[in-house]
Design a protein around this motif. Structure first.
Motif, PDB file in Angstrom:
ATOM      1  N   PHE A   9      -5.377   2.364  10.642  1.00 36.93           N
ATOM      2  CA  PHE A   9      -5.373   2.801   9.257  1.00 36.93           C
ATOM      3  C   PHE A   9      -4.699   4.158   9.077  1.00 36.93           C
ATOM      4  O   PHE A   9      -4.866   4.805   8.046  1.00 36.93           O
ATOM      5  N   VAL A  11      -2.000   5.459   7.949  1.00 38.22           N
ATOM      6  CA  VAL A  11      -0.850   5.074   7.127  1.00 38.22           C
ATOM      7  C   VAL A  11       0.115   6.250   7.016  1.00 38.22           C
ATOM      8  O   VAL A  11      -0.308   7.377   6.736  1.00 38.22           O
ATOM      9  N   VAL A  15       4.354   6.260   2.783  1.00 37.28           N
ATOM     10  CA  VAL A  15       3.808   5.046   2.176  1.00 37.28           C
ATOM     11  C   VAL A  15       2.655   5.398   1.237  1.00 37.28           C
ATOM     12  O   VAL A  15       2.561   4.855   0.125  1.00 37.28           O
ATOM     13  N   VAL A  16       1.795   6.312   1.669  1.00 45.05           N
ATOM     14  CA  VAL A  16       0.704   6.770   0.806  1.00 45.05           C
ATOM     15  C   VAL A  16       1.276   7.386  -0.470  1.00 45.05           C
ATOM     16  O   VAL A  16       0.775   7.132  -1.579  1.00 45.05           O
ATOM     17  N   LEU A  93       1.091  -1.766   2.299  1.00 44.44           N
ATOM     18  CA  LEU A  93       0.394  -1.004   3.332  1.00 44.44           C
ATOM     19  C   LEU A  93       0.800  -1.421   4.755  1.00 44.44           C
ATOM     20  O   LEU A  93       1.238  -0.578   5.534  1.00 44.44           O
ATOM     21  N   PRO A  94       0.668  -2.690   5.147  1.00 46.06           N
ATOM     22  CA  PRO A  94       1.024  -3.038   6.526  1.00 46.06           C
ATOM     23  C   PRO A  94       2.514  -3.049   6.795  1.00 46.06           C
ATOM     24  O   PRO A  94       2.975  -2.508   7.813  1.00 46.06           O
ATOM     25  N   SER A  97       4.197   0.410   6.190  1.00 43.89           N
ATOM     26  CA  SER A  97       3.788   1.326   7.254  1.00 43.89           C
ATOM     27  C   SER A  97       4.544   1.054   8.546  1.00 43.89           C
ATOM     28  O   SER A  97       4.976   1.986   9.236  1.00 43.89           O
ATOM     29  N   ARG A 101       7.016   3.873  10.132  1.00 41.86           N
ATOM     30  CA  ARG A 101       6.801   4.432  11.467  1.00 41.86           C
ATOM     31  C   ARG A 101       8.072   4.357  12.300  1.00 41.86           C
ATOM     32  O   ARG A 101       8.314   5.214  13.149  1.00 41.86           O
TER      33      ARG A 101
END
Length: 243
Positions: A9, A11, A15-16, A93-94, A97, A101
């Motif tokens: 989690f 993140v 993205v946030v 989110l997934p 993220s 990354r």
């Protein structure tokens, strides 16, 4: 020495930031604007194919030439309702993220904008010169899914065989060739789920509420194809057979 894993989690900040932006735009429209002001806002920041029709130059849309450019991206930050916003945030989110990354914040923002613009361009090609505005981040999310499919299932990747756990290096494995995407059943399966959810529940890149068209699926395709193609040009992880 034990390799420290990255929490699932954790993140990425970029993205946030995007999700917070989506929420603030939606709350601002809902709380601060009346119906007339909201319509004005949509005509200035949503994507409207009719904006580019020469026959309508006598009655230009708000924002002028600048809006002709920025609406290719700004429409992605506007959502029709809370369900529309929530579903897009959950999918971002997934997949966002994973891509963030690998790319880092700057490259990810560029990728998000390019895939959103590609979705708008596909929508424009199909619906020109419709007057109904299109909104939603689904085209950019489709682009993130396409980009993620290039590396998450690779050996050592986050979802691949012999995955090394959720550490930073698992997101930096060499990407699969573009041609391999269409032959991997795992990739095809999770892409089918994304498009299936949108078609079944009528959420995604939506037009104005109460209009006849619920899902601008052409924008999804535009964002997805752009994500596959643009990936190689933005990806910081290089290899000899990168397409």
């Amino acid at each position: 020495m034990t390799q420290r894993s990255e929490p699932i989690f954790n993140v990425p900040a970029v993205v946030v930031t995007i999700i917070v932006g989506l929420v603030l735009v939606h709350v601002g429209r809902t709380v601060l604007l009346n119906w007339i002001e909201d319509q004005q806002f949509l005509y200035e920041f949503a994507f409207i194919p009719a904006r580019y029709a020469p026959t309508l130059l006598s009655a230009p849309y708000p924002g002028g030439l600048a809006a002709d450019v920025w609406t290719f991206v700004t429409y992605a930050f506007i959502h029709g309702d809370t369900v529309h916003l929530t579903v897009n945030a959950i999918w971002l989110l997934p997949f966002g993220s994973a891509v963030a990354r690998r790319f880092g914040a700057g490259r990810f923002l560029l990728f998000f904008a390019v895939t959103a613009a590609a979705g708008a361009a596909m929508h424009l090609a199909v619906y020109y010169p419709e007057r109904t505005p299109m909104i939603g981040a689904s085209a950019a999310i489709s682009g993130c899914m396409a980009a993620a499919s290039r590396f998450v299932f690779q050996i050592g990747g986050p979802l691949g065989v012999f995955a090394r756990g959720l550490d930073r290096h698992s997101y930096l494995v060499p990407a699969a060739p573009l041609s391999a995407v269409w032959h991997d059943p795992r990739i095809l399966a999770f892409l089918a789920v994304w498009f299936g959810v949108n078609l079944l529940f009528g959420v995604g890149s939506q037009v104005i509420p109460d209009s006849e068209q619920a899902v601008a699926w052409q924008a999804h395709i535009g964002g997805f194809v752009a994500g596959l193609v643009v990936f190689a040009f933005i990806d910081p992880v290089r290899r000899s057979n990168q397409p």
